[in-house]
Design a protein around this motif. Structure first.
Motif, short mmCIF file in Angstrom:
data_model
loop_
_atom_site.label_atom_id
_atom_site.label_comp_id
_atom_site.label_asym_id
_atom_site.label_seq_id
_atom_site.Cartn_x
_atom_site.Cartn_y
_atom_site.Cartn_z
N ALA A 1 0.84 -1.21 0.00
CA ALA A 1 0.00 0.00 0.00
C ALA A 1 0.87 1.25 0.00
O ALA A 1 0.58 2.23 -0.70
CB ALA A 1 -0.93 -0.02 1.21
N GLY A 2 1.96 1.21 0.76
CA GLY A 2 2.87 2.35 0.79
C GLY A 2 3.50 2.62 -0.56
O GLY A 2 3.63 3.77 -0.99
N VAL A 3 3.88 1.55 -1.26
CA VAL A 3 4.47 1.71 -2.60
C VAL A 3 3.44 2.32 -3.54
O VAL A 3 3.77 3.20 -4.34
CB VAL A 3 4.99 0.34 -3.13
CG1 VAL A 3 5.34 0.42 -4.60
CG2 VAL A 3 6.18 -0.13 -2.32
N ILE A 4 2.20 1.87 -3.46
CA ILE A 4 1.15 2.43 -4.32
C ILE A 4 0.95 3.92 -4.03
O ILE A 4 0.90 4.74 -4.95
CB ILE A 4 -0.18 1.66 -4.14
CG1 ILE A 4 -0.03 0.23 -4.68
CG2 ILE A 4 -1.33 2.39 -4.82
CD1 ILE A 4 -1.20 -0.67 -4.35
N ILE A 5 0.85 4.26 -2.75
CA ILE A 5 0.64 5.67 -2.38
C ILE A 5 1.82 6.53 -2.82
O ILE A 5 1.64 7.59 -3.41
CB ILE A 5 0.40 5.79 -0.86
CG1 ILE A 5 -0.94 5.15 -0.50
CG2 ILE A 5 0.44 7.24 -0.40
CD1 ILE A 5 -1.16 4.94 0.99
N TYR A 6 3.04 6.05 -2.54
CA TYR A 6 4.22 6.81 -2.91
C TYR A 6 4.34 6.94 -4.43
O TYR A 6 4.67 8.00 -4.95
CB TYR A 6 5.46 6.14 -2.33
CG TYR A 6 6.73 6.90 -2.59
CD1 TYR A 6 7.01 8.08 -1.90
CD2 TYR A 6 7.65 6.47 -3.53
CE1 TYR A 6 8.17 8.79 -2.14
CE2 TYR A 6 8.82 7.17 -3.78
CZ TYR A 6 9.08 8.33 -3.08
OH TYR A 6 10.21 9.03 -3.32
N SER A 7 4.04 5.86 -5.17
CA SER A 7 4.13 5.88 -6.63
C SER A 7 3.13 6.85 -7.24
O SER A 7 3.40 7.46 -8.28
CB SER A 7 3.86 4.50 -7.22
OG SER A 7 4.65 3.54 -6.62
N SER A 8 1.97 6.95 -6.62
CA SER A 8 0.94 7.83 -7.20
C SER A 8 1.36 9.31 -7.13
O SER A 8 0.80 10.14 -7.81
CB SER A 8 -0.39 7.64 -6.47
OG SER A 8 -0.30 8.10 -5.14
N GLN A 9 2.37 9.61 -6.31
CA GLN A 9 2.83 10.98 -6.17
C GLN A 9 3.99 11.32 -7.11
O GLN A 9 4.47 12.44 -7.10
CB GLN A 9 3.25 11.24 -4.72
CG GLN A 9 2.09 11.06 -3.76
CD GLN A 9 2.53 11.10 -2.31
OE1 GLN A 9 3.70 11.27 -2.01
NE2 GLN A 9 1.59 10.91 -1.41
N ILE A 10 4.42 10.35 -7.90
CA ILE A 10 5.52 10.60 -8.84
C ILE A 10 5.03 11.54 -9.93
O ILE A 10 4.02 11.30 -10.57
CB ILE A 10 6.03 9.28 -9.47
CG1 ILE A 10 6.63 8.38 -8.40
CG2 ILE A 10 7.04 9.57 -10.58
CD1 ILE A 10 7.03 7.00 -8.92
N GLU A 11 5.77 12.60 -10.14
CA GLU A 11 5.44 13.56 -11.18
C GLU A 11 6.43 13.39 -12.33
O GLU A 11 7.64 13.39 -12.11
CB GLU A 11 5.53 14.99 -10.65
CG GLU A 11 4.49 15.31 -9.59
CD GLU A 11 3.07 15.28 -10.13
OE1 GLU A 11 2.87 15.59 -11.32
OE2 GLU A 11 2.17 14.93 -9.35
N PRO A 12 5.94 13.24 -13.55
CA PRO A 12 6.87 13.12 -14.68
C PRO A 12 7.63 14.42 -14.90
O PRO A 12 7.11 15.51 -14.64
CB PRO A 12 5.96 12.81 -15.86
CG PRO A 12 4.59 13.16 -15.43
CD PRO A 12 4.55 13.15 -13.94
N LEU A 13 8.88 14.30 -15.34
CA LEU A 13 9.70 15.48 -15.58
C LEU A 13 9.24 16.25 -16.81
O LEU A 13 9.45 17.45 -16.92
CB LEU A 13 11.17 15.07 -15.76
CG LEU A 13 11.81 14.42 -14.54
CD1 LEU A 13 13.21 13.93 -14.87
CD2 LEU A 13 11.85 15.41 -13.38
N MET A 14 8.63 15.56 -17.74
CA MET A 14 8.12 16.22 -18.94
C MET A 14 6.78 15.58 -19.28
O MET A 14 6.40 14.58 -18.70
CB MET A 14 9.12 16.08 -20.09
CG MET A 14 9.38 14.65 -20.50
SD MET A 14 10.52 14.52 -21.85
CE MET A 14 12.03 14.23 -20.97
N GLU A 15 6.09 16.15 -20.21
CA GLU A 15 4.80 15.63 -20.62
C GLU A 15 5.02 14.31 -21.37
O GLU A 15 5.60 14.28 -22.45
CB GLU A 15 4.10 16.65 -21.52
CG GLU A 15 2.62 16.42 -21.67
CD GLU A 15 1.87 16.53 -20.34
OE1 GLU A 15 0.92 15.78 -20.17
OE2 GLU A 15 2.23 17.37 -19.50
N LEU A 16 4.58 13.22 -20.78
CA LEU A 16 4.76 11.91 -21.38
C LEU A 16 3.40 11.27 -21.65
O LEU A 16 2.44 11.53 -20.94
CB LEU A 16 5.54 10.99 -20.45
CG LEU A 16 6.97 11.37 -20.14
CD1 LEU A 16 7.53 10.44 -19.08
CD2 LEU A 16 7.82 11.29 -21.39
#
Length: 161
Positions: free
Chosen positions: A19-34
């Motif tokens: 669950a922690g990995v899912i929550i943390y991953s959902s906050q990843i912001e791409p560096l550019m528009e992908l």
């Protein structure tokens, strides 16, 4: 429900980590528009897998025939696996690259993970390691267009895959 066994505690821990990995991953912001899948997809899939495995371990029916988690030989084997994975990540991928180090890793894992009295034939381990490694390379590099580690060896030899 009774007291929590080691397996149930492990299941809870795995579910929390997933669950922690899912929550943390959902906050990843791409560096550019992908375009999708983007950098969130694989960590989220991994987190979901860990969460599901943890829940399966927690809700698994315990039997009297269940063996302990690991005996002395089991702990030794886990230490070997950990060392193999550390070598793969920090030496194999860094210096040799994904294309060569991953099939080698798979061959070694097939051999090490097999029960001592049920070791597969070496040609089978090599064939499966090379086949699965090539499939994974084609899937991630060609189909998904993911950049995989090249290491320093292949570019130094003038080979760019």
């Amino acid at each position: 429900m009774g007291s929590l066994t080691k397996d149930k505690k492990l299941g809870i821990l795995a579910a929390i980590i997933g669950a922690g990995v899912i929550i943390y991953s959902s906050q990843i912001e791409p560096l550019m528009e992908l375009e999708e899948p983007g950098p969130k997809l694989f960590p989220m899939i991994s987190g979901a897998g860990i969460l599901i495995c943890g829940l399966c371990i927690f809700f698994r029916k315990q039997t009297k025939e269940d063996r302990p988690f690991a005996d002395k030989a089991g702990w030794k084997r886990m230490a070997e696996l950990f060392l193999i994975l550390v070598i793969y990540v920090f030496i194999g991928l860094e210096y040799i690259g994904y294309l060569i180090s991953t099939p080698i890793l798979l061959v070694v894992l097939f051999w090490v993970l097999a029960e001592p009295d049920k070791k597969p034939k070496k040609w089978f381990c090599v064939a499966m390691g090379v086949g699965i490694g090539l499939f994974l390379y084609l899937f991630f590099h060609v189909l998904v267009e993911l950049q995989l580690p090249k290491g320093v060896l292949l570019p130094a030899l003038g080979l760019n895959f």
